[in-house]
Design a protein around this motif. Structure first.
Motif, PDB file in Angstrom:
ATOM      1  N   ALA A 180       0.819  -1.216   0.000  1.00  0.00           N
ATOM      2  CA  ALA A 180       0.000   0.000   0.000  1.00  0.00           C
ATOM      3  C   ALA A 180       0.854   1.268   0.000  1.00  0.00           C
ATOM      4  CB  ALA A 180      -0.922  -0.013   1.220  1.00  0.00           C
ATOM      5  N   CYS A 181       2.171   1.127   0.233  1.00  0.00           N
ATOM      6  CA  CYS A 181       3.025   2.327   0.381  1.00  0.00           C
ATOM      7  C   CYS A 181       3.941   2.502  -0.842  1.00  0.00           C
ATOM      8  CB  CYS A 181       3.853   2.224   1.653  1.00  0.00           C
ATOM      9  SG  CYS A 181       2.831   2.416   3.136  1.00  0.00           S
ATOM     10  N   ASP A 182       4.510   3.705  -0.958  1.00  0.00           N
ATOM     11  CA  ASP A 182       5.364   4.031  -2.113  1.00  0.00           C
ATOM     12  C   ASP A 182       6.843   3.842  -1.811  1.00  0.00           C
ATOM     13  OD1 ASP A 182       3.208   5.152  -3.873  1.00  0.00           O
ATOM     14  OD2 ASP A 182       2.975   6.440  -2.118  1.00  0.00           O
ATOM     15  N   ALA A 183       7.209   3.915  -0.546  1.00  0.00           N
ATOM     16  CA  ALA A 183       8.624   3.776  -0.168  1.00  0.00           C
ATOM     17  C   ALA A 183       8.669   3.316   1.283  1.00  0.00           C
ATOM     18  CB  ALA A 183       9.343   5.115  -0.316  1.00  0.00           C
ATOM     19  N   ILE A 184       9.828   2.826   1.699  1.00  0.00           N
ATOM     20  CA  ILE A 184       9.958   2.363   3.080  1.00  0.00           C
ATOM     21  C   ILE A 184      11.183   2.981   3.740  1.00  0.00           C
ATOM     22  CG2 ILE A 184      11.226   0.273   2.373  1.00  0.00           C
ATOM     23  CD1 ILE A 184       9.831  -1.193   4.731  1.00  0.00           C
ATOM     24  N   ILE A 185      11.017   3.369   4.999  1.00  0.00           N
ATOM     25  CA  ILE A 185      12.165   3.762   5.827  1.00  0.00           C
ATOM     26  C   ILE A 185      12.313   2.665   6.874  1.00  0.00           C
ATOM     27  CG2 ILE A 185      13.149   5.502   7.363  1.00  0.00           C
ATOM     28  CD1 ILE A 185      11.076   7.501   6.283  1.00  0.00           C
ATOM     29  N   THR A 186      13.472   2.074   6.947  1.00  0.00           N
ATOM     30  CA  THR A 186      13.663   0.951   7.883  1.00  0.00           C
ATOM     31  C   THR A 186      15.104   0.878   8.340  1.00  0.00           C
ATOM     32  OG1 THR A 186      13.596  -1.474   8.099  1.00  0.00           O
ATOM     33  CG2 THR A 186      14.010  -0.629   5.897  1.00  0.00           C
ATOM     34  N   LYS A 187      15.326   0.254   9.500  1.00  0.00           N
ATOM     35  CA  LYS A 187      16.698  -0.126   9.819  1.00  0.00           C
ATOM     36  C   LYS A 187      17.098  -1.226   8.831  1.00  0.00           C
ATOM     37  CE  LYS A 187      16.063  -3.799  13.208  1.00  0.00           C
ATOM     38  NZ  LYS A 187      16.985  -4.814  12.741  1.00  0.00           N
ATOM     39  N   ALA A 188      18.395  -1.534   8.816  1.00  0.00           N
ATOM     40  CA  ALA A 188      18.902  -2.437   7.773  1.00  0.00           C
ATOM     41  C   ALA A 188      18.646  -3.908   8.087  1.00  0.00           C
ATOM     42  CB  ALA A 188      20.397  -2.184   7.559  1.00  0.00           C
ATOM     43  N   GLY A 189      17.438  -4.215   8.563  1.00  0.00           N
ATOM     44  CA  GLY A 189      17.080  -5.607   8.887  1.00  0.00           C
ATOM     45  C   GLY A 189      16.992  -6.439   7.618  1.00  0.00           C
ATOM     46  N   PRO A 190      17.607  -7.625   7.612  1.00  0.00           N
ATOM     47  CA  PRO A 190      17.628  -8.426   6.390  1.00  0.00           C
ATOM     48  C   PRO A 190      16.241  -8.831   5.909  1.00  0.00           C
ATOM     49  CG  PRO A 190      18.466  -9.688   8.274  1.00  0.00           C
ATOM     50  CD  PRO A 190      18.319  -8.271   8.722  1.00  0.00           C
ATOM     51  N   GLY A 191      15.366  -9.232   6.847  1.00  0.00           N
ATOM     52  CA  GLY A 191      14.030  -9.675   6.457  1.00  0.00           C
ATOM     53  C   GLY A 191      13.260  -8.535   5.807  1.00  0.00           C
ATOM     54  N   THR A 192      13.273  -7.391   6.454  1.00  0.00           N
ATOM     55  CA  THR A 192      12.513  -6.258   5.933  1.00  0.00           C
ATOM     56  C   THR A 192      13.070  -5.821   4.582  1.00  0.00           C
ATOM     57  OG1 THR A 192      12.151  -5.610   8.227  1.00  0.00           O
ATOM     58  CG2 THR A 192      11.620  -3.976   6.548  1.00  0.00           C
ATOM     59  N   ILE A 193      14.383  -5.826   4.426  1.00  0.00           N
ATOM     60  CA  ILE A 193      14.970  -5.440   3.129  1.00  0.00           C
ATOM     61  C   ILE A 193      14.526  -6.427   2.047  1.00  0.00           C
ATOM     62  CG2 ILE A 193      17.138  -5.243   1.813  1.00  0.00           C
ATOM     63  CD1 ILE A 193      18.453  -4.171   4.369  1.00  0.00           C
ATOM     64  N   ALA A 194      14.640  -7.719   2.339  1.00  0.00           N
ATOM     65  CA  ALA A 194      14.278  -8.724   1.325  1.00  0.00           C
ATOM     66  C   ALA A 194      12.799  -8.612   0.961  1.00  0.00           C
ATOM     67  CB  ALA A 194      14.601 -10.127   1.838  1.00  0.00           C
TER      68      ALA A 194
ATOM     69  N   GLN B   2      26.074  -7.375  12.369  1.00  0.00           N
ATOM     70  CA  GLN B   2      25.454  -8.269  11.384  1.00  0.00           C
ATOM     71  C   GLN B   2      24.640  -7.539  10.324  1.00  0.00           C
ATOM     72  OE1 GLN B   2      24.168  -8.193  14.528  1.00  0.00           O
ATOM     73  NE2 GLN B   2      22.087  -8.983  14.627  1.00  0.00           N
ATOM     74  N   GLU B   3      24.264  -6.278  10.581  1.00  0.00           N
ATOM     75  CA  GLU B   3      23.480  -5.579   9.552  1.00  0.00           C
ATOM     76  C   GLU B   3      24.316  -4.569   8.763  1.00  0.00           C
ATOM     77  OE1 GLU B   3      19.039  -5.980  11.572  1.00  0.00           O
ATOM     78  OE2 GLU B   3      19.941  -4.000  11.416  1.00  0.00           O
ATOM     79  N   GLU B   4      25.602  -4.480   9.093  1.00  0.00           N
ATOM     80  CA  GLU B   4      26.425  -3.449   8.443  1.00  0.00           C
ATOM     81  C   GLU B   4      26.527  -3.640   6.932  1.00  0.00           C
ATOM     82  OE1 GLU B   4      30.038  -3.420  10.760  1.00  0.00           O
ATOM     83  OE2 GLU B   4      28.966  -2.328  12.353  1.00  0.00           O
ATOM     84  N   GLY B   5      26.702  -4.890   6.503  1.00  0.00           N
ATOM     85  CA  GLY B   5      26.871  -5.159   5.072  1.00  0.00           C
ATOM     86  C   GLY B   5      25.606  -4.910   4.261  1.00  0.00           C
ATOM     87  N   ASN B   6      24.456  -4.810   4.951  1.00  0.00           N
ATOM     88  CA  ASN B   6      23.206  -4.600   4.219  1.00  0.00           C
ATOM     89  C   ASN B   6      23.117  -3.182   3.656  1.00  0.00           C
ATOM     90  OD1 ASN B   6      22.761  -7.119   5.171  1.00  0.00           O
ATOM     91  ND2 ASN B   6      21.206  -6.559   6.676  1.00  0.00           N
ATOM     92  N   ILE B   7      23.899  -2.276   4.237  1.00  0.00           N
ATOM     93  CA  ILE B   7      23.847  -0.877   3.768  1.00  0.00           C
ATOM     94  C   ILE B   7      24.463  -0.761   2.366  1.00  0.00           C
ATOM     95  CG2 ILE B   7      24.615   1.481   4.258  1.00  0.00           C
ATOM     96  CD1 ILE B   7      24.401   0.578   7.304  1.00  0.00           C
ATOM     97  N   PRO B   8      25.726  -1.201   2.171  1.00  0.00           N
ATOM     98  CA  PRO B   8      26.237  -1.163   0.788  1.00  0.00           C
ATOM     99  C   PRO B   8      25.423  -2.017  -0.170  1.00  0.00           C
ATOM    100  CG  PRO B   8      27.818  -2.228   2.274  1.00  0.00           C
ATOM    101  CD  PRO B   8      26.752  -1.605   3.124  1.00  0.00           C
ATOM    102  N   TYR B   9      24.808  -3.091   0.339  1.00  0.00           N
ATOM    103  CA  TYR B   9      23.983  -3.924  -0.550  1.00  0.00           C
ATOM    104  C   TYR B   9      22.858  -3.078  -1.165  1.00  0.00           C
ATOM    105  CZ  TYR B   9      21.260  -7.868  -2.272  1.00  0.00           C
ATOM    106  OH  TYR B   9      20.573  -8.734  -3.090  1.00  0.00           O
ATOM    107  N   VAL B  10      22.192  -2.284  -0.333  1.00  0.00           N
ATOM    108  CA  VAL B  10      21.082  -1.446  -0.811  1.00  0.00           C
ATOM    109  C   VAL B  10      21.609  -0.279  -1.654  1.00  0.00           C
ATOM    110  CG1 VAL B  10      19.375   0.254   0.012  1.00  0.00           C
ATOM    111  CG2 VAL B  10      19.414  -2.053   0.968  1.00  0.00           C
ATOM    112  N   VAL B  11      22.657   0.370  -1.163  1.00  0.00           N
ATOM    113  CA  VAL B  11      23.149   1.583  -1.842  1.00  0.00           C
ATOM    114  C   VAL B  11      23.814   1.208  -3.173  1.00  0.00           C
ATOM    115  CG1 VAL B  11      24.730   3.536  -1.645  1.00  0.00           C
ATOM    116  CG2 VAL B  11      23.367   2.836   0.334  1.00  0.00           C
TER     117      VAL B  11
END
Ligand code: UDP
Length: 401
Positions: free
Chosen positions: A276-290, A308-317
């Protein structure tokens, strides 16, 4: 599993749901919090301890980094296995599994060791053990126990880590993170969905979440979004298990000039809120990102659990599906440019981010994992270590073909 954060439980639920969808009632799936339900105090308090540690960044960083080397955690977990062995043995007697699946980093070496002993003693038939890693990129080395039959990883980064931790490359399988099958289902048209969720049908909408625990500067972010977007947008805040935050947000002023704010606690239909939303703001949780990737949402990461969530930031960016920003005022400016006033170029870039996000999502991963797990449930080829392998002959060896 163990209910530390929301991701492990969500992954366990995803695997169970996909098993039921694919195989009906052929398999009986039991989700167990081994720590909480089958170990003595203080081990049984592990989920609460995690909740405390993870909110104190330094303590968590210290615990994580000091226990990461195998030289430290293997003897440590071996010692703990003596404390918890009675409880775990009772659990194995109770459930009599054909396959044990772990979705938790602290639930590998200990059960594998106890299973090895049981099999040696003949109190358990040869039974496979699979680990499904629920971290996305950077993850703790305790995920990787060479005695496990298989480890399922979500990214090539994790696959390399598994091999570095002495797992045979053929023990490591890459499918993606197991996300609940509901994420593959078609949703009602957006206006209908929004009405059902109590949202405005027209206003641009951003979803604000902080994992299962409702972590991060969510309240300050809402204030800044309110100041910068006013009544031209709506924000849905999912507070997870953070009830205090929910109460405070509900008390905020609403009406003309203010954001339309929809506040909820822990929800079971996060796929609908994402849809229902256009964008998401979230911490870099793996489940929420996936999940956000499967929904094709641009992702603004506003923080991360250390380590454990540090690598998720470059993954998204680096995959250009979103941005990383911790300052609530700047977060609100980015969202304003994404949703309201970025001009033609930004509108195109925003749409492209959504398309790239969708392309990166792996909605089928859970079915691929479950297909492989079903094979493992039917073919006992657990590697019990050299001594037991000799005892069991061929039955005790990996059949990696
Ligand atoms: N989640 C949910 N309902 C909520 C809040 C979170 O189902 O109200 C789920 C979310 O969809 C995700 C998981 O909880 O699957 C959070 O996992 P993540 O890895 O993002 O963060 P964690 O909470 O494990 O740190």
């Amino acid at each position: 599993m163990s209910n530390t954060g929301g991701g492990h439980k969500a992954s366990a639920d995803a695997i169970k749901a996909a098993f039921e969808e694919k195989y009906g009632n052929k398999y009986e799936i039991t989700i167990v919090d081994l720590w909480k339900e089958h170990t003595p105090h203080p081990c049984s308090a592990m989920p609460d301890t995690y909740s405390f540690l993870v909110k104190n960044a330094f303590l968590w960083w210290f615990t994580y980094t000091t226990s990461n080397p195998r030289l430290i955690h293997v003897p440590y977990l071996t010692a703990v296995s003596f404390i918890v062995s009675d409880g775990l043995n009772q659990a194995f007697d109770l459930y009599q599994p054909d396959l044990v699946v772990s979705v938790h980093p602290l639930m590998n070496h200990i059960p594998v060791r106890i299973m090895e002993e049981r099999i040696k003693k003949g109190s358990m038939p040869p039974t496979n053990f699979a680990t499904v890693v629920t971290d996305f990129t950077t993850c703790h080395n305790t995920w990787f126990c060479p005695g496990a039959t298989r480890v399922f990883v979500p990214t090539s980064y994790c696959r390399d880590l598994a091999v570095q931790n002495d797992m045979h490359p053929e023990q490591v399988v890459l499918h993606g993170l197991p996300i609940r099958p509901v994420f593959t289902r078609r949703l009602p048209p957006r206006p209908k969905l929004r009405r059902a969720l109590g949202m405005d049908t027209e206003l641009p909408a951003v979803l604000l979440v902080g994992g299962g625990e409702g972590m991060g500067a969510l309240e300050e972010t809402v204030s800044q979004l309110d100041a910068k977007l006013g009544d031209k947008a709506q924000v849905v805040v999912i507070c997870g298990r953070n009830q205090k935050l929910q109460k405070r947000l509900r008390a905020r002023p609403q009406g003309p000039g203010h954001l339309k704010l929809v506040v909820t606690g822990f929800v079971d239909n996060i796929h609908e809120w994402m849809g229902a939303c256009d964008a998401i703001i979230t911490k870099a949780g793996p489940g929420t990102i996936a999940e956000a990737l499967i929904c094709g949402l641009p992702i603004l990461l506003n923080g991360n659990v250390p380590c454990q969530e540090e690598g998720n930031i470059p993954y998204v960016v680096d995959n250009r599906v979103g941005a990383f920003e911790t300052r609530p005022a700047v977060i609100a400016s980015i969202i304003r440019s994404w949703l309201l006033e970025g001009g033609e170029g930004m509108r195109e870039e925003f749409a492209d981010m959504g398309r790239r996000s969708k392309a990166l999502g792996r909605p089928q991963a859970v079915y691929e994992i479950v297909h492989d797990l079903a094979d493992l449930a039917n073919e006992p080829y657990f590697d019990y270590g050299p001594a037991t392998a000799a005892l069991l002959g061929d039955r005790g060896r990996h059949d990696l073909g």
